[in-house]
Design an enzyme around this catalytic site. Structure first.
Site, short mmCIF file in Angstrom:
data_model
loop_
_atom_site.label_atom_id
_atom_site.label_comp_id
_atom_site.label_asym_id
_atom_site.label_seq_id
_atom_site.Cartn_x
_atom_site.Cartn_y
_atom_site.Cartn_z
N ASP A 9 45.58 5.98 6.64
CA ASP A 9 44.26 6.58 6.64
C ASP A 9 43.73 6.39 8.07
O ASP A 9 44.20 5.50 8.79
CB ASP A 9 43.38 5.85 5.62
CG ASP A 9 41.94 6.29 5.70
OD1 ASP A 9 41.70 7.51 5.69
OD2 ASP A 9 41.05 5.42 5.79
N ASP A 11 39.91 6.89 9.36
CA ASP A 11 38.59 6.24 9.46
C ASP A 11 38.58 4.91 8.70
O ASP A 11 38.80 4.90 7.49
CB ASP A 11 37.51 7.16 8.85
CG ASP A 11 37.33 8.46 9.61
OD1 ASP A 11 37.16 8.40 10.83
OD2 ASP A 11 37.35 9.52 8.98
C1 BG6 Z 1 37.00 10.34 5.73
C2 BG6 Z 1 35.80 9.42 5.80
O1 BG6 Z 1 38.04 9.83 6.50
O2 BG6 Z 1 36.66 11.64 6.19
C3 BG6 Z 1 34.64 10.04 5.02
O3 BG6 Z 1 36.13 8.16 5.25
C4 BG6 Z 1 34.35 11.44 5.55
O4 BG6 Z 1 33.52 9.22 5.12
C5 BG6 Z 1 35.61 12.28 5.47
O5 BG6 Z 1 33.30 12.04 4.79
C6 BG6 Z 1 35.42 13.70 6.00
O6 BG6 Z 1 35.21 13.63 7.39
P1 BG6 Z 1 34.82 14.85 8.32
O7 BG6 Z 1 35.10 14.33 9.70
O8 BG6 Z 1 35.72 16.01 7.95
O9 BG6 Z 1 33.39 15.16 8.06
MG MG Z 2 39.10 5.24 5.39
#
Ligand code: BG6
Ligand code: MG
Length: 210
Positions: A9, A11
Site C-alpha cells: 500500500d 499512503d
Molecule cells: C488511499 C488513502 O491510499 O487513497 C485514502 O488511504 C484516499 O485516504 C485514497 O482517500 C484515494 O486517494 P486519492 O489520492 O485518489 O484521492
Molecule cells: Mg494506507
C-alpha cells in the site's frame, strides 16, 4: 518470507500522506460547515476519494447532488495536490528505502497496490517513479478496498498468483481486501490489530524478519 512478490500500500506504508489528506478534507469540510476530525479521518484510510467524501457527508444536514459532490471532491484534490508538491525524496525514510532495497536484493518483485489516483505523482515526488516492478492504483480499478481488485491487478501485473504475493497494509480495509483476494498480509498501525492479519508488525523493517 515464502512469497516471491510484495505488494505495498502507498499512503501510510511507503509515505505519510495522511496528514495532507486530513488538511485538504478539513479545508473543504470547514467551508461547508461540516464537522470533521481526526477520528473521522481514520475511517478514510484505504477508501477511495468519493467513498471518503460520503463518509464526511454523513455529518452534513444538506443533501448534495452528484454534481456538487464531484465539485467538493475536486476542490479537496486540488488542495491535496498543492500539499503533495511540498514533498521531496527527503520524505522517503531511510528505513523504508533500505527495506525495499534489501527485499529487492533478496530477489523479490515489488509492486504498489493503492486506491489513490495520485499514486504516480506521489512516487515521483519521492524519487520512486521507476522503482517498482508494477503499479496498480486508483486509475486502474472500479472497486476500492475492501474489494480485492487493486491487489489482484497488482499480482497480475507481476505475473504472479495471490498466494505468491504478500500484501503490506496500514488500513483495516486493506487487510479485508487482502483476505478477500486470497493474499497473506503484513499489517502495521491499526492494520496490525486486524483479527485476520497474517503478520502483525511494528515497523516496516520487520518485513525482513518474515
Ligand atoms: C488511499 C488513502 O491510499 O487513497 C485514502 O488511504 C484516499 O485516504 C485514497 O482517500 C484515494 O486517494 P486519492 O489520492 O485518489 O484521492
Ligand atoms: Mg494506507
Amino acid at each position: 518470507m515464502k512469497q516471491n512478490g510484495v505488494i505495498f500500500d502507498l499512503d501510510g506504508v511507503i509515505c505519510f500522506t495522511d496528514k495532507y489528506h486530513y488538511q485538504a478534507w478539513k479545508v473543504m469540510a470547514d467551508a461547508e460547515n461540516i464537522y470533521f476530525d481526526e477520528i473521522i479521518n481514520n475511517r478514510l484510510r484505504g477508501v477511495s476519494r468519493m467513498a471518503s467524501l460520503e463518509i464526511i457527508l454523513e455529518r452534513s444536514e444538506k443533501a448534495y447532488t452528484e454534481e456538487e459532490k464531484k465539485a467538493l471532491a475536486e476542490k479537496k484534490n486540488n488542495i491535496y495536490k498543492e500539499l503533495l508538491n511540498q514533498m521531496s525524496p527527503d520524505d522517503l525514510s531511510d528505513e523504508v528505502k533500505n527495506t525495499l532495497d534489501e527485499l529487492r536484493e533478496r530477489g523479490l518483485k515489488l509492486a504498489i497496490g493503492s486506491s489513490s489516483k495520485n499514486t504516480r505523482l506521489i512516487l515521483s515526488r519521492l524519487g520512486l517513479s521507476d522503482y517498482f516492478d508494477a503499479i496498480s492504483d486508483g486509475t486502474n480499478i472500479t472497486h476500492s478496498k475492501p474489494h480485492p481488485e487493486v491487489f489482484l491487478m497488482a499480482a497480475d501485473f507481476l505475473g504472479m498468483k495471490p498466494e505468491e504475493c504478500l500484501v503490506v497494509e496500514d488500513a483495516r480495509a486493506g487487510i479485508d481486501a487482502a483476505v478477500a483476494g486470497g493474499f497473506e498480509s503484513a499489517g502495521i498501525g491499526e492494520a496490525a490489530e486486524h483479527e485476520a492479519v497474517t503478520y502483525p508488525i511494528n515497523r516496516i523493517a520487520d518485513l525482513l524478519k518474515i
